[in-house]
Design a protein around this motif. Sequence first.
Motif, PDB file in Angstrom:
ATOM      1  N   GLU A 281      56.768 122.189  58.397  1.00 47.73           N
ATOM      2  CA  GLU A 281      57.233 122.026  56.757  1.00 47.73           C
ATOM      3  C   GLU A 281      58.105 123.173  56.950  1.00 47.73           C
ATOM      4  O   GLU A 281      57.573 124.167  57.066  1.00 47.73           O
ATOM      5  CB  GLU A 281      56.459 122.442  55.822  1.00 47.73           C
ATOM      6  CG  GLU A 281      56.806 122.054  54.272  1.00 47.73           C
ATOM      7  CD  GLU A 281      56.502 122.306  53.392  1.00 47.73           C
ATOM      8  OE1 GLU A 281      55.324 122.397  53.232  1.00 47.73           O
ATOM      9  OE2 GLU A 281      56.936 121.655  52.081  1.00 47.73           O
TER      10      GLU A 281
ATOM     11  N   TYR B 209      63.038 119.128  55.662  1.00 42.32           N
ATOM     12  CA  TYR B 209      63.541 119.078  54.179  1.00 42.32           C
ATOM     13  C   TYR B 209      65.000 117.600  54.888  1.00 42.32           C
ATOM     14  O   TYR B 209      64.910 116.946  54.348  1.00 42.32           O
ATOM     15  CB  TYR B 209      63.569 119.807  53.531  1.00 42.32           C
ATOM     16  CG  TYR B 209      62.060 120.209  52.776  1.00 42.32           C
ATOM     17  CD1 TYR B 209      61.733 119.270  51.826  1.00 42.32           C
ATOM     18  CD2 TYR B 209      61.796 121.414  53.728  1.00 42.32           C
ATOM     19  CE1 TYR B 209      60.441 119.573  51.449  1.00 42.32           C
ATOM     20  CE2 TYR B 209      60.468 122.026  52.868  1.00 42.32           C
ATOM     21  CZ  TYR B 209      59.871 121.212  51.901  1.00 42.32           C
ATOM     22  OH  TYR B 209      58.713 121.217  51.079  1.00 42.32           O
TER      23      TYR B 209
ATOM     24  N   CYS C 197      63.925 114.599  55.766  1.00 40.59           N
ATOM     25  CA  CYS C 197      63.996 114.347  53.955  1.00 40.59           C
ATOM     26  C   CYS C 197      64.731 113.759  53.821  1.00 40.59           C
ATOM     27  O   CYS C 197      64.834 112.839  52.275  1.00 40.59           O
ATOM     28  CB  CYS C 197      62.683 114.918  53.333  1.00 40.59           C
ATOM     29  SG  CYS C 197      60.919 114.969  54.066  1.00 40.59           S
TER      30      CYS C 197
ATOM     31  N   LEU D 136      54.859 114.404  53.409  1.00 41.67           N
ATOM     32  CA  LEU D 136      55.008 115.953  51.573  1.00 41.67           C
ATOM     33  C   LEU D 136      53.810 116.458  50.655  1.00 41.67           C
ATOM     34  O   LEU D 136      52.700 116.325  50.440  1.00 41.67           O
ATOM     35  CB  LEU D 136      56.183 116.139  51.526  1.00 41.67           C
ATOM     36  CG  LEU D 136      57.612 116.943  52.322  1.00 41.67           C
ATOM     37  CD1 LEU D 136      58.499 117.324  51.805  1.00 41.67           C
ATOM     38  CD2 LEU D 136      56.631 118.311  53.032  1.00 41.67           C
TER      39      LEU D 136
ATOM     40  N   LYS E 163      50.529 115.843  51.671  1.00 38.37           N
ATOM     41  CA  LYS E 163      49.913 117.027  52.093  1.00 38.37           C
ATOM     42  C   LYS E 163      49.777 116.959  53.081  1.00 38.37           C
ATOM     43  O   LYS E 163      48.973 118.147  54.364  1.00 38.37           O
ATOM     44  CB  LYS E 163      49.123 118.291  50.919  1.00 38.37           C
ATOM     45  CG  LYS E 163      50.313 118.482  50.046  1.00 38.37           C
ATOM     46  CD  LYS E 163      48.688 118.873  49.402  1.00 38.37           C
ATOM     47  CE  LYS E 163      49.377 119.557  47.707  1.00 38.37           C
ATOM     48  NZ  LYS E 163      50.808 120.202  47.718  1.00 38.37           N
TER      49      LYS E 163
END
Length: 182
Positions: free
Chosen positions: A122, A127, A130, A146, A149
């Motif tokens: 992460e 991101y 994503c 995400l 988790k």
Amino acid sequence: MQSLKDQTLHQFDRIVVIHNVGSLGPMNQCTNDLTDINVWHDYYDLNVFVPAILNGVIMQIFNEKTNTEKLVVNITSLYGTKPGKYLSYYCSGKAAREMFFKVFAVENPEINVLNYSPGPVETDMYYEICNDLADKQVKTEFKDMLTKKTVLTCEQTVNRLLMVLKEQKYKSGDHVDYYDEL
Ligand SMILES: NC(=O)c1ccc[n+]([C@@H]2O[C@H](COP(=O)([O-])OP(=O)(O)OC[C@H]3O[C@@H](n4cnc5c(N)ncnc54)[C@H](OP(=O)(O)O)[C@@H]3O)[C@@H](O)[C@H]2O)c1
């Protein structure tokens, strides 16, 4: 680097070099549309040429005369071995960079070289995938990790890297992934 040249290099018993820099490049075009050589240049400059040249400069400074123990870690990716749609820059750059460090390893058997693939972590890069990856299915898979988790933290992957280095069960130049059992 210039400041290092002025130091007494013999005071370093060992050096650890981690080539972590990485970018994804544009992720919305398929291979047939990647016809702008400037975009290729920019991508390869940062992701392949700079790590290769930086590595060479460091090795020239800490050469056989300094007798320094050397550990070199290239941060690679599963995408250096597995193709992903709309990820030509990233996949080809990671593959080229990893092969560079494999050649470096066979040419320098006295240097400990590891190509470490950190798993899905992460970070800002995660991101970016994503948000920007044109492959909707993979984009959804990344987003799902995400929400579920299952994406890794930086701490988790760094701890795994330290364990891999401590155990030394790999051969210099190998690609080792976070999930590999050694
Ligand atoms: N996150 C993942 O899931 C994942 C998976 C497999 C492999 N990796 C690899 O892990 C490494 C670290 O990625 P990350 O996930 O931490 O991505 P990130 O959050 O985007 O960080 C990228 C790193 O590269 C540096 N960087 C990017 N563009 C640069 C530029 N133009 N000039 C100088 N430095 C630049 C950044 O420096 P600044 O902080 O100074 O901007 C940062 O240290 C990369 O090699 C990546 O390919 C990541």
